[in-house]
Design an enzyme around this catalytic site. Structure first.
Site, PDB file in Angstrom:
ATOM      1  N   THR A   1       0.849  -1.195   0.000  1.00 25.25           N
ATOM      2  CA  THR A   1       0.000   0.000   0.000  1.00 25.25           C
ATOM      3  C   THR A   1       0.886   1.246   0.000  1.00 25.25           C
ATOM      4  OG1 THR A   1      -1.748  -1.180   1.174  1.00 25.25           O
ATOM      5  CG2 THR A   1      -1.810   1.223   1.277  1.00 25.25           C
TER       6      THR A   1
ATOM      7  N   GLN B   1       0.199  -9.577  -6.662  1.00 23.51           N
ATOM      8  CA  GLN B   1      -0.343 -10.926  -6.859  1.00 23.51           C
ATOM      9  C   GLN B   1       0.385 -11.701  -7.957  1.00 23.51           C
ATOM     10  OE1 GLN B   1      -2.352 -12.329  -4.831  1.00 23.51           O
ATOM     11  NE2 GLN B   1      -3.220 -10.605  -3.682  1.00 23.51           N
TER      12      GLN B   1
ATOM     13  N   SER C   1       4.846  -7.083  -2.112  1.00 22.10           N
ATOM     14  CA  SER C   1       4.618  -7.222  -0.679  1.00 22.10           C
ATOM     15  C   SER C   1       5.069  -8.606  -0.221  1.00 22.10           C
ATOM     16  CB  SER C   1       3.121  -7.041  -0.404  1.00 22.10           C
ATOM     17  OG  SER C   1       2.876  -7.074   0.974  1.00 22.10           O
TER      18      SER C   1
ATOM     19  N   HIS D   1       4.404 -10.500   2.358  1.00 20.28           N
ATOM     20  CA  HIS D   1       3.509 -11.500   2.968  1.00 20.28           C
ATOM     21  C   HIS D   1       2.662 -12.257   1.944  1.00 20.28           C
ATOM     22  CE1 HIS D   1      -0.579  -9.429   3.111  1.00 20.28           C
ATOM     23  NE2 HIS D   1       0.173  -8.367   2.885  1.00 20.28           N
TER      24      HIS D   1
ATOM     25  N   THR E   1      13.949   4.643  10.160  1.00 19.15           N
ATOM     26  CA  THR E   1      14.978   3.659  10.521  1.00 19.15           C
ATOM     27  C   THR E   1      14.716   2.328   9.825  1.00 19.15           C
ATOM     28  OG1 THR E   1      15.227   4.730  12.652  1.00 19.15           O
ATOM     29  CG2 THR E   1      16.064   2.472  12.487  1.00 19.15           C
TER      30      THR E   1
ATOM     31  N   CYS F   1     -19.608  -6.315   3.102  1.00 23.22           N
ATOM     32  CA  CYS F   1     -20.923  -6.053   3.681  1.00 23.22           C
ATOM     33  C   CYS F   1     -20.972  -4.601   4.157  1.00 23.22           C
ATOM     34  CB  CYS F   1     -21.144  -6.995   4.846  1.00 23.22           C
ATOM     35  SG  CYS F   1     -22.824  -6.968   5.443  1.00 23.22           S
TER      36      CYS F   1
HETATM   37  N1  PLP Z   1      -2.254  -4.651  -4.083  1.00 22.85           N
HETATM   38  C1  PLP Z   1      -2.819  -5.851  -4.269  1.00 22.85           C
HETATM   39  C2  PLP Z   1      -3.134  -6.307  -5.667  1.00 22.85           C
HETATM   40  C3  PLP Z   1      -3.118  -6.675  -3.180  1.00 22.85           C
HETATM   41  O1  PLP Z   1      -3.688  -7.864  -3.382  1.00 22.85           O
HETATM   42  C4  PLP Z   1      -2.809  -6.198  -1.877  1.00 22.85           C
HETATM   43  C5  PLP Z   1      -3.162  -7.004  -0.683  1.00 22.85           C
HETATM   44  O2  PLP Z   1      -4.175  -7.679  -0.643  1.00 22.85           O
HETATM   45  C6  PLP Z   1      -2.212  -4.941  -1.735  1.00 22.85           C
HETATM   46  C7  PLP Z   1      -1.953  -4.195  -2.864  1.00 22.85           C
HETATM   47  C8  PLP Z   1      -1.858  -4.385  -0.395  1.00 22.85           C
HETATM   48  O3  PLP Z   1      -0.718  -5.027   0.123  1.00 22.85           O
HETATM   49  P1  PLP Z   1      -0.206  -4.719   1.596  1.00 22.85           P
HETATM   50  O4  PLP Z   1      -1.018  -5.546   2.514  1.00 22.85           O
HETATM   51  O5  PLP Z   1       1.234  -5.136   1.603  1.00 22.85           O
HETATM   52  O6  PLP Z   1      -0.358  -3.262   1.820  1.00 22.85           O
END
Ligand code: PLP
Length: 389
Positions: free
Chosen positions: A73, A179, A199, A201, A237, A326
């Site tokens: 993000t 993705q 990202s 994770h 940092t 929702c």
């Molecule tokens: N962009 C896409 C296409 C994502 O699928 C996601 C997370 O679901 C993000 C951005 C955001 O990633 P982060 O959780 O590292 O901010």
């Protein structure tokens, strides 16, 4: 109860090898990487190694094209605001109608500030409308930001082609590749990308760390002002343990891309998808069948709600997700499925299964055993279903 985790597009398990690589940097090697003393300063080497691994995963020409951030993000916001601030005279921006909120929200904010925005639509398979894109781009376009792969359907966009057209008009090209990275080969050099977000994770690294690739020579302005870290491109940092975790996850992801893992995951995904299509009537697969990341299938079950399916799956320890949110008592179908024109009675009952290298055949079999009776039961009580009578 054993968890059957098929929600890897939401997040993945942090690999034990990644955790192990990170641990010393919390306790023994806690020094500030920007220190003059060797105790802290030596951590710079760990950061440099992680930068190199991350650069290799995406085919960057130079490690210093990688800027570490706190998440994708942040990377997305940094790329967008850098593009508009470094080209103050240009007032037009382009993206797709199926982006993540990390792109959509900054774009909508800029629209409220007077920018002209084009959200390029997709067809019924989620494919990018190239003709529309070509018709709206002009010399006033500062940035084209289009995701590499869609989070909900897995559909892959032709980013190299889009980047080429963006450059022909003097626009910068950014891609949210969250993705795609770790699932399919990503090569920023070959694809002609100016900026790319990823990202950790999403490919078995820790949450809370990401990267922004910025091609050497690209106009750039930092998002946050402060210290001199990351060559003054991202103040704060350095988060040594998390950056080390991203580096290790990158190294492992790159190895998996060439050891047959993607094909094995795709075979399990296809088995799951085909099994559901064969066992359940009134279903529809959403996404481009010819061009999807290997781990994702998005399936609409007509005449019932996705949330109810998820609740019943949860009783068996099966984790998946639905695209709808929702809001204020009404169930809004996902903006991605709406952009694809998926009919209302199907869009509401959409479930995304996203697999990983940890998914087993036995887990797929369990889903194929438990899911059809759930759908049948829900249809019997659904007011929309023709089975309801
Ligand atoms: N962009 C896409 C296409 C994502 O699928 C996601 C997370 O679901 C993000 C951005 C955001 O990633 P982060 O959780 O590292 O901010």
């Amino acid at each position: 109860m054993k968890v059957i985790y098929m929600d890897n597009n939401a997040t993945t398990q942090c690999s034990p090898a990644v955790v192990e690589a990170m641990l010393p940097y919390f306790s023994e090697k806690y020094g500030n990487a920007s220190s003059m003393h060797a105790f802290g300063g030596n951590n710079r080497h760990a950061i440099d190694a992680a930068r190199k691994s991350t650069a290799e995963l995406i085919g960057a020409a130079y490690p210093d094209e990688i800027i570490f951030t706190s998440c994708a993000t942040e990377s997305d916001n940094t790329a967008i605001f850098s593009a508009v601030r470094t080209q103050p005279r240009k007032k037009h921006l382009i993206t797709s109608a199926v982006e993540h909120p990390a792109i959509m929200e900054p774009y909508k904010y800029l629209e409220s500030q007077g920018y002209r925005i084009d959200f390029i639509g997709v067809d019924e398979f989620g494919r990018f409308d190239m003709e529309r894109f070509k018709s709206v781009i002009d010399e006033d376009t500062a940035l084209v930001s289009v995701m590499w792969a869609n989070s909900e359907t897995g559909t892959i966009f032709p980013v190299a082609e889009i980047a080429r057209i963006a450059h022909e008009h003097g626009a910068l090209f950014h891609t949210d590749a969250v993705q795609a990275v770790g699932k399919i080969p990503v090569n920023v050099k070959a694809a002609g990308i100016d900026m790319l977000s990823l990202s950790a994770h999403k490919f078995h690294g820790p949450k809370g760390v990401g990267a922004l690739y910025v091609r050497r020579g690209t106009r750039f302005m930092p998002f946050m002002l402060g210290g001199h870290q990351e060559k003054r491109r991202r103040a704060g940092t350095e988060n040594v343990p998390y950056v080390v975790g991203l580096g290790k996850a990158s190294e492992l992801a790159l190895a998996r891309l060439s050891d047959g893992t993607p094909a094995r995951i795709a075979a399990l995904r296809d088995r799951l998808e085909q099994g559901i299509l064969a066992a359940v009537p009134d279903v529809k697969v959403n996404g481009d069948p010819a061009c999807r990341v290997p781990n994702t299938t998005n399936i609409s079950f007509g005449y019932i709600e996705g949330e109810s399916i998820l609740m019943y799956l949860n009783d068996f320890g099966i984790c998946a997700s639905s695209g709808s949110a929702c809001t204020s008592g009404s169930l809004e179908p996902s903006h991605v499925l709406r952009a694809m024109g998926v009919p209302f009675q199907f869009a509401h009952g959409s479930i995304r299964f996203s697999l990983s290298d940890q998914t087993t055949e036995e887990e797929v079999n369990t889903v194929l055993k438990e899911l059809p009776p759930i759908i049948e039961r829900l249809r019997k009580i659904s007011p929309f279903s023709r089975l309801a009578a």
